[in-house]
Design a protein around this motif. Sequence first.
Motif, PDB file in Angstrom:
ATOM      1  N   GLY A 175     -82.706 -41.565 -54.977  1.00 16.25           N
ATOM      2  CA  GLY A 175     -83.808 -42.502 -54.852  1.00 16.25           C
ATOM      3  C   GLY A 175     -83.972 -43.123 -53.480  1.00 16.25           C
ATOM      4  O   GLY A 175     -84.984 -43.778 -53.214  1.00 16.25           O
ATOM      5  N   THR A 176     -83.010 -42.918 -52.584  1.00 14.22           N
ATOM      6  CA  THR A 176     -83.096 -43.552 -51.267  1.00 14.22           C
ATOM      7  C   THR A 176     -84.128 -42.902 -50.364  1.00 14.22           C
ATOM      8  O   THR A 176     -84.448 -43.440 -49.293  1.00 14.22           O
ATOM      9  N   HIS A 177     -84.675 -41.763 -50.778  1.00 13.28           N
ATOM     10  CA  HIS A 177     -85.749 -41.130 -50.001  1.00 13.28           C
ATOM     11  C   HIS A 177     -87.024 -41.967 -50.022  1.00 13.28           C
ATOM     12  O   HIS A 177     -87.930 -41.741 -49.216  1.00 13.28           O
ATOM     13  N   LYS A 178     -87.087 -42.929 -50.920  1.00 15.15           N
ATOM     14  CA  LYS A 178     -88.262 -43.796 -51.019  1.00 15.15           C
ATOM     15  C   LYS A 178     -88.245 -44.897 -49.965  1.00 15.15           C
ATOM     16  O   LYS A 178     -89.235 -45.613 -49.801  1.00 15.15           O
ATOM     17  N   GLY A 179     -87.111 -45.042 -49.270  1.00 14.88           N
ATOM     18  CA  GLY A 179     -86.991 -46.080 -48.263  1.00 14.88           C
ATOM     19  C   GLY A 179     -87.432 -45.608 -46.893  1.00 14.88           C
ATOM     20  O   GLY A 179     -88.124 -44.592 -46.747  1.00 14.88           O
ATOM     21  N   SER A 180     -87.010 -46.341 -45.876  1.00 14.27           N
ATOM     22  CA  SER A 180     -87.398 -46.038 -44.501  1.00 14.27           C
ATOM     23  C   SER A 180     -86.218 -45.455 -43.738  1.00 14.27           C
ATOM     24  O   SER A 180     -85.080 -45.452 -44.219  1.00 14.27           O
ATOM     25  N   LEU A 181     -86.484 -44.969 -42.534  1.00 10.50           N
ATOM     26  CA  LEU A 181     -85.431 -44.451 -41.664  1.00 10.50           C
ATOM     27  C   LEU A 181     -84.617 -45.621 -41.129  1.00 10.50           C
ATOM     28  O   LEU A 181     -85.151 -46.551 -40.538  1.00 10.50           O
ATOM     29  N   LYS A 182     -83.303 -45.564 -41.318  1.00 11.46           N
ATOM     30  CA  LYS A 182     -82.402 -46.621 -40.874  1.00 11.46           C
ATOM     31  C   LYS A 182     -81.787 -46.276 -39.521  1.00 11.46           C
ATOM     32  O   LYS A 182     -81.837 -45.133 -39.069  1.00 11.46           O
ATOM     33  N   ARG A 183     -81.182 -47.284 -38.881  1.00 10.42           N
ATOM     34  CA  ARG A 183     -80.493 -47.047 -37.607  1.00 10.42           C
ATOM     35  C   ARG A 183     -79.207 -46.267 -37.838  1.00 10.42           C
ATOM     36  O   ARG A 183     -78.486 -46.517 -38.796  1.00 10.42           O
ATOM     37  N   HIS A 184     -78.936 -45.331 -36.919  1.00  6.35           N
ATOM     38  CA  HIS A 184     -77.746 -44.483 -36.999  1.00  6.35           C
ATOM     39  C   HIS A 184     -76.953 -44.582 -35.700  1.00  6.35           C
ATOM     40  O   HIS A 184     -77.509 -44.753 -34.625  1.00  6.35           O
ATOM     41  N   ASP A 185     -75.657 -44.442 -35.823  1.00  5.97           N
ATOM     42  CA  ASP A 185     -74.770 -44.338 -34.666  1.00  5.97           C
ATOM     43  C   ASP A 185     -73.453 -43.752 -35.144  1.00  5.97           C
ATOM     44  O   ASP A 185     -73.270 -43.488 -36.340  1.00  5.97           O
ATOM     45  N   PHE A 221     -82.356 -28.652 -52.806  1.00  2.94           N
ATOM     46  CA  PHE A 221     -83.445 -28.998 -51.891  1.00  2.94           C
ATOM     47  C   PHE A 221     -83.536 -30.524 -51.857  1.00  2.94           C
ATOM     48  O   PHE A 221     -83.562 -31.169 -52.906  1.00  2.94           O
ATOM     49  N   PHE A 222     -83.567 -31.104 -50.638  1.00  5.95           N
ATOM     50  CA  PHE A 222     -83.640 -32.558 -50.591  1.00  5.95           C
ATOM     51  C   PHE A 222     -84.500 -33.060 -49.444  1.00  5.95           C
ATOM     52  O   PHE A 222     -84.701 -32.398 -48.428  1.00  5.95           O
ATOM     53  N   HIS A 223     -84.990 -34.275 -49.640  1.00 12.06           N
ATOM     54  CA  HIS A 223     -85.913 -34.955 -48.734  1.00 12.06           C
ATOM     55  C   HIS A 223     -85.161 -35.439 -47.494  1.00 12.06           C
ATOM     56  O   HIS A 223     -84.005 -35.847 -47.583  1.00 12.06           O
ATOM     57  N   PRO A 224     -85.801 -35.447 -46.306  1.00 15.40           N
ATOM     58  CA  PRO A 224     -85.094 -35.830 -45.082  1.00 15.40           C
ATOM     59  C   PRO A 224     -84.709 -37.308 -44.994  1.00 15.40           C
ATOM     60  O   PRO A 224     -83.925 -37.685 -44.121  1.00 15.40           O
ATOM     61  N   LEU A 225     -85.242 -38.146 -45.884  1.00 10.61           N
ATOM     62  CA  LEU A 225     -84.843 -39.553 -45.906  1.00 10.61           C
ATOM     63  C   LEU A 225     -83.738 -39.838 -46.926  1.00 10.61           C
ATOM     64  O   LEU A 225     -83.203 -40.950 -46.967  1.00 10.61           O
TER      65      LEU A 225
END
Length: 302
Positions: A175-185, A221-225
Motif C-alpha cells: 500500500g505504500t505505493h499510494k504515497g509520495s517519493l521520500k528522501r533517500h541516502d 510486478f511492483f510499482h516504483p513507489l
Amino acid sequence: MEFRYTLDNNLLTPEQRHFYDENGYLLIKNLVSGEDIERFSNEFAKICKKEVQVPGLVITRDMAVAKSECVPDPRTVYRIEEFQEDEELFRYCSMPQILKYVECFTGPNIMAMYMMLINKPPDSGKRPLCKKTSRNPMHQDLHFLPFRPADLMVCAWTAMERIDRSNGCLAVLPGTHKGSLKRHDYPDWEGGVNTLFYGMLDYNKNLPRLHLVMEKGDTVFFHPLLIHGSGINRTQGFRKAIVCHYASADCQYIDVKGTSQENIEKEVLEIAQRKYGVSTPTTLKDFWIRRGRLVKGERTNL
C-alpha cells in the motif's frame, strides 16, 4: 469498478487489478521456465569468468568480497547491470510472457530502462568483516529514475531459485505505493553499505512488512513507489534474481536538480568521471537515454 494503477486490459482479472491497486504489487507464479532461468544463470557464470565481454556492462562486487574471505570465489559479484548489449540476458526483458503483463501497467509502447541480475552473497556474519552487507535497505525505486509519471512504470522481478527469508527474499510494505517519493541516502549501518544502496531516511517502521516467498520462475510486478528491500542471506549459497524496470515510452524526463533525487544524480556523475573519464557536463537524464531500449511499440519520448 475504477482502477488507478492498471490500464484496461484482457489479461488481469478484476481481483488482480484490485489487489495491485491496494497493495502495489502482483505475484505471478511460474511465469519464466526453468530452462530459460538455467540459460540466464549460465550466461551470468560466463560473464563472471570473463568468457563473455559485454560492452557497457556494470559489475558490482559486494564490499565484503574485497575486504575478507567471507565469499571464497573472487569472481563472484553482487550484481550485474546494464546488460542490454548481452543478447542472452536481455532476452529476459523482451519475453512475451513478461511483456503481456507489463503492458497492463505501461500501455503498448514499452521501454526497458534498467535491468540487472542480482547474485546476493551469503552473509553469515560469523567472521569479523562480514557485516550483513548482503541486505538491501528499504527504498523506493523511483528515487533512481528521472522520468514520470510513476503510474506508467513497473518492475518485473523474477526468482531464479526458491527465495524465502533464509536467503533474503523481498520485503514489501503493501500500500505504500499510494504515497509520495521520500528522501533517500545511505543508511548508517555497522560495516557500511554497498555502492548506490540508498535507503529511505524516514518512513513508518510500524507498517506491516510482508516477505514474498517465491519459487523458481515466479515473477512479482511492483510499482516504483512501493517501499521494499531485502534481508540478509543466511544460507551458504548465492540467491539469484533477474530484474527489469519498465516505463511507458510516453513518459517524460524531469530535471532532478533541487529535488530529493539530486544526490543520486551527483553520485552517478562522480562514478562516471572516476571510472570512465567522463568530464563533459551530463545529467541523470543522459544516462537513462543511453540505457533505455524499446521492447514493444514505438519509442515516443524516453
